[in-house]
Design a protein around this motif. Structure first.
Motif, PDB file in Angstrom:
ATOM      1  N   PHE A 117       0.820  -1.213   0.000  1.00 25.79           N
ATOM      2  CA  PHE A 117       0.000   0.000   0.000  1.00 25.79           C
ATOM      3  C   PHE A 117       0.856   1.265   0.000  1.00 25.79           C
ATOM      4  CE2 PHE A 117      -1.994   3.028   3.164  1.00 25.79           C
ATOM      5  CZ  PHE A 117      -2.655   3.764   2.201  1.00 25.79           C
ATOM      6  N   ARG A 118       1.901   1.294   0.792  1.00 30.26           N
ATOM      7  CA  ARG A 118       2.755   2.479   0.847  1.00 30.26           C
ATOM      8  C   ARG A 118       3.903   2.410  -0.163  1.00 30.26           C
ATOM      9  NH1 ARG A 118      -0.027   6.583   3.343  1.00 30.26           N
ATOM     10  NH2 ARG A 118      -1.083   5.779   5.206  1.00 30.26           N
ATOM     11  N   GLY A 119       3.952   1.315  -0.976  1.00 28.97           N
ATOM     12  CA  GLY A 119       4.901   1.229  -2.083  1.00 28.97           C
ATOM     13  C   GLY A 119       6.341   1.028  -1.676  1.00 28.97           C
ATOM     14  N   ASN A 120       6.576   0.315  -0.578  1.00 27.73           N
ATOM     15  CA  ASN A 120       7.946   0.176  -0.088  1.00 27.73           C
ATOM     16  C   ASN A 120       8.459  -1.263  -0.108  1.00 27.73           C
ATOM     17  OD1 ASN A 120       6.277  -0.771   1.876  1.00 27.73           O
ATOM     18  ND2 ASN A 120       6.942   0.638   3.480  1.00 27.73           N
ATOM     19  N   ALA A 121       7.801  -2.140  -0.883  1.00 28.40           N
ATOM     20  CA  ALA A 121       8.258  -3.528  -1.009  1.00 28.40           C
ATOM     21  C   ALA A 121       8.944  -3.732  -2.358  1.00 28.40           C
ATOM     22  CB  ALA A 121       7.082  -4.492  -0.875  1.00 28.40           C
ATOM     23  N   SER A 122       9.960  -4.573  -2.383  1.00 25.71           N
ATOM     24  CA  SER A 122      10.721  -4.806  -3.602  1.00 25.71           C
ATOM     25  C   SER A 122       9.887  -5.517  -4.658  1.00 25.71           C
ATOM     26  CB  SER A 122      11.956  -5.654  -3.288  1.00 25.71           C
ATOM     27  OG  SER A 122      12.772  -5.014  -2.336  1.00 25.71           O
ATOM     28  N   ASN A 123      10.397  -5.492  -5.912  1.00 28.56           N
ATOM     29  CA  ASN A 123       9.703  -6.180  -6.995  1.00 28.56           C
ATOM     30  C   ASN A 123       9.613  -7.669  -6.709  1.00 28.56           C
ATOM     31  OD1 ASN A 123      12.690  -5.959  -7.547  1.00 28.56           O
ATOM     32  ND2 ASN A 123      12.145  -7.454  -9.105  1.00 28.56           N
ATOM     33  N   GLU A 127      -1.597  -6.117   7.014  1.00 29.19           N
ATOM     34  CA  GLU A 127      -1.223  -5.395   8.225  1.00 29.19           C
ATOM     35  C   GLU A 127      -2.302  -4.370   8.540  1.00 29.19           C
ATOM     36  OE1 GLU A 127       2.389  -3.292   7.312  1.00 29.19           O
ATOM     37  OE2 GLU A 127       1.600  -2.565   5.411  1.00 29.19           O
ATOM     38  N   VAL A 128      -2.024  -3.521   9.525  1.00 30.44           N
ATOM     39  CA  VAL A 128      -2.880  -2.385   9.846  1.00 30.44           C
ATOM     40  C   VAL A 128      -2.081  -1.130   9.568  1.00 30.44           C
ATOM     41  CG1 VAL A 128      -4.092  -1.154  11.691  1.00 30.44           C
ATOM     42  CG2 VAL A 128      -4.224  -3.648  11.568  1.00 30.44           C
ATOM     43  N   ASP A 129      -2.668  -0.198   8.826  1.00 29.39           N
ATOM     44  CA  ASP A 129      -1.962   1.036   8.494  1.00 29.39           C
ATOM     45  C   ASP A 129      -1.744   1.862   9.757  1.00 29.39           C
ATOM     46  OD1 ASP A 129      -0.840   3.013   6.722  1.00 29.39           O
ATOM     47  OD2 ASP A 129      -2.675   4.165   6.987  1.00 29.39           O
ATOM     48  N   ALA A 130      -0.477   2.174  10.044  1.00 33.29           N
ATOM     49  CA  ALA A 130      -0.132   2.880  11.272  1.00 33.29           C
ATOM     50  C   ALA A 130      -0.748   4.279  11.336  1.00 33.29           C
ATOM     51  CB  ALA A 130       1.388   2.976  11.394  1.00 33.29           C
ATOM     52  N   LYS A 131      -0.921   4.905  10.195  1.00 34.00           N
ATOM     53  CA  LYS A 131      -1.405   6.280  10.159  1.00 34.00           C
ATOM     54  C   LYS A 131      -2.910   6.381  10.383  1.00 34.00           C
ATOM     55  CE  LYS A 131      -1.000  10.546   7.500  1.00 34.00           C
ATOM     56  NZ  LYS A 131      -0.409  11.199   6.313  1.00 34.00           N
ATOM     57  N   THR A 132      -3.675   5.465   9.778  1.00 36.78           N
ATOM     58  CA  THR A 132      -5.139   5.567   9.837  1.00 36.78           C
ATOM     59  C   THR A 132      -5.803   4.495  10.689  1.00 36.78           C
ATOM     60  OG1 THR A 132      -5.389   4.203   7.855  1.00 36.78           O
ATOM     61  CG2 THR A 132      -5.184   6.592   7.526  1.00 36.78           C
ATOM     62  N   GLY A 133      -5.069   3.400  10.991  1.00 38.20           N
ATOM     63  CA  GLY A 133      -5.662   2.289  11.725  1.00 38.20           C
ATOM     64  C   GLY A 133      -6.543   1.404  10.867  1.00 38.20           C
ATOM     65  N   ILE A 134      -6.544   1.635   9.549  1.00 43.39           N
ATOM     66  CA  ILE A 134      -7.368   0.846   8.630  1.00 43.39           C
ATOM     67  C   ILE A 134      -6.648  -0.457   8.284  1.00 43.39           C
ATOM     68  CG2 ILE A 134      -8.400   0.791   6.323  1.00 43.39           C
ATOM     69  CD1 ILE A 134      -8.622   3.850   6.480  1.00 43.39           C
ATOM     70  N   PRO A 135      -7.339  -1.596   8.281  1.00 41.95           N
ATOM     71  CA  PRO A 135      -6.705  -2.861   7.884  1.00 41.95           C
ATOM     72  C   PRO A 135      -6.242  -2.803   6.425  1.00 41.95           C
ATOM     73  CG  PRO A 135      -8.791  -3.259   9.002  1.00 41.95           C
ATOM     74  CD  PRO A 135      -8.729  -1.794   8.730  1.00 41.95           C
ATOM     75  N   ILE A 136      -5.024  -3.275   6.183  1.00 40.54           N
ATOM     76  CA  ILE A 136      -4.460  -3.340   4.833  1.00 40.54           C
ATOM     77  C   ILE A 136      -4.415  -4.799   4.415  1.00 40.54           C
ATOM     78  CG2 ILE A 136      -2.521  -2.732   3.345  1.00 40.54           C
ATOM     79  CD1 ILE A 136      -3.814  -0.327   4.674  1.00 40.54           C
ATOM     80  N   ILE A 137      -5.098  -5.139   3.324  1.00 45.75           N
ATOM     81  CA  ILE A 137      -5.119  -6.502   2.804  1.00 45.75           C
ATOM     82  C   ILE A 137      -4.193  -6.573   1.598  1.00 45.75           C
ATOM     83  CG2 ILE A 137      -6.570  -8.386   1.953  1.00 45.75           C
ATOM     84  CD1 ILE A 137      -7.313  -7.390   4.772  1.00 45.75           C
TER      85      ILE A 137
END
Length: 412
Positions: free
Chosen positions: A95-101, A108-118
């Protein structure tokens, strides 16, 4: 006297008519200049067209770091505008675009908003029935770059499939395709070459936006049941317009030059050539240790967390081409991917038997063939077929695809 007055009247009328034509032409010219300078506005940035549609609904949002409204994350923006986002679904790179190809991304749960990330990259490529139960409307807002092997269109198909199966509507916030001007390369027609980096019967570059591609998926029978979609179109856009992305669409497309060269340079990922991964210049440089003495430009790929941990030729000096200053207008004028670099580096490579690398999952099919969608290009290059003949061999299927594509275009 009367004749003289009549003559003067005729001259005056002629002058006025000419002036009106010139004024009309000047006004048309001014209007044209205004049209030419009109700003491209993404679907996401036209909040007045869809906010009321989201209000009061439980929203699932397919997004990554390229999903922005203005200069702010679409997730953060919509939450601040009172939209109830209950889940965010992240594609390759997270979601935040920080994983390698190619790296599997965990939920996970987004630290900024608390929204579940699937995560939709790894084992869970398609939203499940359980994940969609508490969602009223799915929203797709991701920047694509117009290539079959750029996996956002795979994610789009899986999301559409899940929505159709679970009777959920999908709202697509469309964005320009920076490579929308080019429809080129071999068309994949054989299911043997389907893989995680290519599941559609398109050329290497399809020339469609995400919204147009969604219509193509619905119309060409990719889904057992059509997905109900609503598209917020890009304003003031056509496929030939240059479009500079406001944010990197993925970690290794970190410059506009890389975005524009990606269709041509990503072909090298199935070869012995490093395409700049393991540097901060990905998809703008090409090289290999074996080309020492043939090219003066050199660089050393290393492990870079979040970009490329295991690049080809890691920690070895590579020699090859520096394309950072290549004139992209040459690609725009030709309306083609650049095939000459692939032919040139194959011809320069001393160990031709190992230029094309085997596949990771299927050793019987070259990794290059999976990326290209056919084994014909590899065989043609090995046989020394000319670029002109190679391109001619693409034409029958390309023309068929272009006719199909026309049915789903939203923009000129």
């Amino acid at each position: 006297m009367e004749q003289t007055l009549r003559y003067i009247s005729i001259l005056l009328l002629a002058f006025l008519a000419t002036s009106n034509v010139e004024c009309t032409a000047q006004n048309a010219s001014l209007n044209q200049r205004k049209v030419n300078k009109t700003e491209i506005i993404t679907g996401a940035d036209q909040t007045e067209k869809y906010l009321s549609y989201l209000k009061g609904k439980r929203i699932g949002l397919v997004a990554n770091q390229s999903s922005i409204i203005g200069k702010k994350s679409s997730v953060d923006s919509l939450v601040s505008l009172g939209i109830n986002i209950v889940k965010v679904f992240g594609p390759e790179h997270g979601f935040r675009g920080n994983a390698s190809n190619g790296a599997a991304v965990s939920s996970e749960v987004d630290a900024k908003t608390g929204i579940p990330i699937i995560s939709l990259y790894g084992k869970n490529q398609k939203p499940t029935k359980e994940q969609l139960t508490d969602i009223d409307l799915m929203v797709f807002d991701i920047q694509d770059v117009g290539c079959r092997y750029y996996t956002n269109i795979n994610t789009l198909e899986y999301v559409m499939e899940a929505c159709a199966e679970n009777n959920k509507e999908l709202l697509i916030l469309d964005r320009p395709n920076p490579n929308g001007y080019v429809v080129d390369g071999p068309v994949m027609t054989d299911d043997r070459f389907k893989s995680a980096i290519g599941i559609h019967y398109t050329p290497m570059t399809h020339g469609m936006t995400i919204g147009e591609f969604a219509q193509y998926l619905n119309g060409e029978g990719y889904l057992e049941k059509q997905c109900k979609i609503k598209i917020i179109k890009v304003a003031n856009y056509d496929h030939d317009m240059p479009y500079e992305l406001p944010i990197h669409p993925s970690p290794n497309l970190n410059t506009q030059q890389a975005v524009m060269l990606f269709p041509s340079l990503c072909m090298f990922e199935g070869t012995a050539i490093n395409e700049g991964r393991g540097t901060y210049l990905p998809f703008t440089i090409l090289g290999a240790p074996a080309l020492k003495g043939k090219y003066s430009y050199s660089y050393k790929p290393v492990s870079i967390p979040g970009m490329s941990e295991r690049p080809n030729h890691k920690d070895s000096v590579c020699y090859g081409l520096d394309l950072r200053n290549y004139d992209i207008d040459q690609l725009r004028k030709s309306r083609q991917i650049n095939l000459a670099w692939l032919i040139e580096l194959y011809n320069a490579y001393p160990d031709k038997a190992h230029f094309f690398t085997p596949g990771r999952a299927n050793q019987d099919i070259s990794a290059f063939d999976l990326r290209i969608g056919t084994d014909q290009l590899r065989k043609q290059i090995i046989a020394g077929v000319s670029e002109a003949e190679i391109r001619q061999s693409w034409e029958p299927e390309l023309q068929k695809f272009k006719a199909i594509r026309m049915k789903y275009l939203l923009y000129p």
